[in-house]
Design an enzyme around this catalytic site. Structure first.
Site, PDB file in Angstrom:
ATOM      1  N   GLY A 199       0.999  -1.047  -0.084  1.00  0.00           N
ATOM      2  CA  GLY A 199      -0.106   0.001   0.049  1.00  0.00           C
ATOM      3  C   GLY A 199       0.840   1.195   0.017  1.00  0.00           C
ATOM      4  O   GLY A 199       1.999   1.180   0.167  1.00  0.00           O
ATOM      5  N   GLN A 209       3.162  10.440   1.642  1.00  0.00           N
ATOM      6  CA  GLN A 209       4.298   9.419   1.283  1.00  0.00           C
ATOM      7  C   GLN A 209       5.167   9.944  -0.110  1.00  0.00           C
ATOM      8  O   GLN A 209       6.483   9.747  -0.136  1.00  0.00           O
ATOM      9  CB  GLN A 209       4.449   7.855   1.229  1.00  0.00           C
ATOM     10  CG  GLN A 209       3.908   7.379   2.600  1.00  0.00           C
ATOM     11  CD  GLN A 209       3.929   5.897   2.608  1.00  0.00           C
ATOM     12  OE1 GLN A 209       2.886   5.432   2.233  1.00  0.00           O
ATOM     13  NE2 GLN A 209       4.790   5.289   2.993  1.00  0.00           N
ATOM     14  N   CYS A 217       7.033  -0.340   5.847  1.00  0.00           N
ATOM     15  CA  CYS A 217       6.637   0.945   5.289  1.00  0.00           C
ATOM     16  C   CYS A 217       7.664   1.249   4.234  1.00  0.00           C
ATOM     17  O   CYS A 217       8.819   1.391   4.616  1.00  0.00           O
ATOM     18  CB  CYS A 217       6.380   1.857   6.327  1.00  0.00           C
ATOM     19  SG  CYS A 217       5.961   3.388   6.005  1.00  0.00           S
ATOM     20  N   LEU A 218       7.121   1.772   3.215  1.00  0.00           N
ATOM     21  CA  LEU A 218       8.083   2.127   2.132  1.00  0.00           C
ATOM     22  C   LEU A 218       8.942   3.395   2.486  1.00  0.00           C
ATOM     23  O   LEU A 218       9.790   3.491   2.014  1.00  0.00           O
ATOM     24  CB  LEU A 218       7.343   2.270   0.802  1.00  0.00           C
ATOM     25  CG  LEU A 218       6.828   1.024   0.038  1.00  0.00           C
ATOM     26  CD1 LEU A 218       6.073   1.423  -1.103  1.00  0.00           C
ATOM     27  CD2 LEU A 218       8.035   0.252  -0.159  1.00  0.00           C
ATOM     28  N   HIS A 252      -3.030   1.084   8.341  1.00  0.00           N
ATOM     29  CA  HIS A 252      -1.559   1.766   8.246  1.00  0.00           C
ATOM     30  C   HIS A 252      -1.661   2.856   7.350  1.00  0.00           C
ATOM     31  O   HIS A 252      -0.936   3.785   7.626  1.00  0.00           O
ATOM     32  CB  HIS A 252      -0.538   0.333   7.701  1.00  0.00           C
ATOM     33  CG  HIS A 252       0.880   0.962   7.255  1.00  0.00           C
ATOM     34  ND1 HIS A 252       1.947   0.490   8.070  1.00  0.00           N
ATOM     35  CD2 HIS A 252       1.379   1.985   6.521  1.00  0.00           C
ATOM     36  CE1 HIS A 252       2.947   0.976   7.588  1.00  0.00           C
ATOM     37  NE2 HIS A 252       2.821   1.908   6.802  1.00  0.00           N
ATOM     38  N   GLU A 253      -2.258   2.624   6.122  1.00  0.00           N
ATOM     39  CA  GLU A 253      -2.366   3.705   5.269  1.00  0.00           C
ATOM     40  C   GLU A 253      -2.954   4.847   5.745  1.00  0.00           C
ATOM     41  O   GLU A 253      -2.850   6.063   5.513  1.00  0.00           O
ATOM     42  CB  GLU A 253      -2.818   3.218   3.961  1.00  0.00           C
ATOM     43  CG  GLU A 253      -1.981   2.196   3.109  1.00  0.00           C
ATOM     44  CD  GLU A 253      -0.488   2.187   3.093  1.00  0.00           C
ATOM     45  OE1 GLU A 253       0.015   3.423   3.080  1.00  0.00           O
ATOM     46  OE2 GLU A 253       0.361   1.302   3.105  1.00  0.00           O
ATOM     47  N   HIS A 282      -1.129   7.077   8.047  1.00  0.00           N
ATOM     48  CA  HIS A 282      -0.349   8.167   7.228  1.00  0.00           C
ATOM     49  C   HIS A 282      -0.911   9.384   6.956  1.00  0.00           C
ATOM     50  O   HIS A 282      -0.566  10.529   7.098  1.00  0.00           O
ATOM     51  CB  HIS A 282       0.033   7.450   5.833  1.00  0.00           C
ATOM     52  CG  HIS A 282       1.109   6.602   5.820  1.00  0.00           C
ATOM     53  ND1 HIS A 282       2.497   7.143   6.435  1.00  0.00           N
ATOM     54  CD2 HIS A 282       1.510   5.219   5.624  1.00  0.00           C
ATOM     55  CE1 HIS A 282       3.392   6.231   6.397  1.00  0.00           C
ATOM     56  NE2 HIS A 282       2.944   4.989   5.714  1.00  0.00           N
TER      57      HIS A 282
HETATM   58 NI    NI Z   1       3.744   3.278   5.316  1.00  0.00          NI
END
Ligand code: NI
Length: 164
Positions: free
Chosen positions: A46, A51, A92-93, A134-135, A138
């Protein structure tokens, strides 16, 4: 479509609260296509708009996650959360190479808009529920280590200090 640069953990943009999308115009649609491509290129499950430095309430998730064939969600809101939780490993990216065990609600119901502006509701469990939580975090400037328990957080900072 373009692959965009993913903002890393020390970038203050990741701690900001995102604004709702008011109108799903061509610019937003292009942005969503770029976010999806960026997620796929980086093998993420995701990705959230902040991000890539855009403070808008847009998330994407891999379309092959069970029951999620929509890949993007605009202005998503968690409307129901199970009291049952489970611990799972997350990456997480924005934190390449870091994996943490995080406790999250096992099931969630999320409401939002799809790319055509239609209201949709997703009932998710397991990995998809985790990715959505999680997203959506963000979008509120919350990073995954913020969901660690007190002791785990302390261990995390110790580990991070060794790395930097
Ligand atoms: Ni993340």
């Amino acid at each position: 479509m373009a692959v965009l640069e993913i903002k890393k953990f020390n970038n203050p943009v990741l701690r900001k609260k995102c604004e709702e999308v008011k109108e799903i115009n061509g610019e937003i649609k292009k942005l969503i296509a770029d976010i999806i491509e960026t997620m796929e290129k980086n093998h993420g499950l995701g990705l959230a708009a902040p991000q890539i430095g855009i403070l808008k309430r847009i998330i994407v998730a891999r379309s092959d996650l069970a029951g999620f064939d929509i890949s993007c969600l605009i202005n998503p809101k968690i409307i129901k959360k199970s009291s049952k939780t489970e611990i799972g490993e997350e990456g997480c990216l924005s934190f390449p190479g870091l994996y943490l065990k995080i406790r999250r609600a096992k099931e969630v119901e999320v409401r939002g808009l799809d790319i055509s502006g239609k209201e949709i509701k997703i009932s998710a469990s397991g990995l998809l529920a985790r990715v959505l939580q999680h997203e959506i975090d963000h979008l509120n400037g919350i990073l995954f280590f913020g969901r660690l328990g007190f002791f785990q957080k302390w261990k995390f900072w110790k580990k991070l200090k060794k790395l930097i």
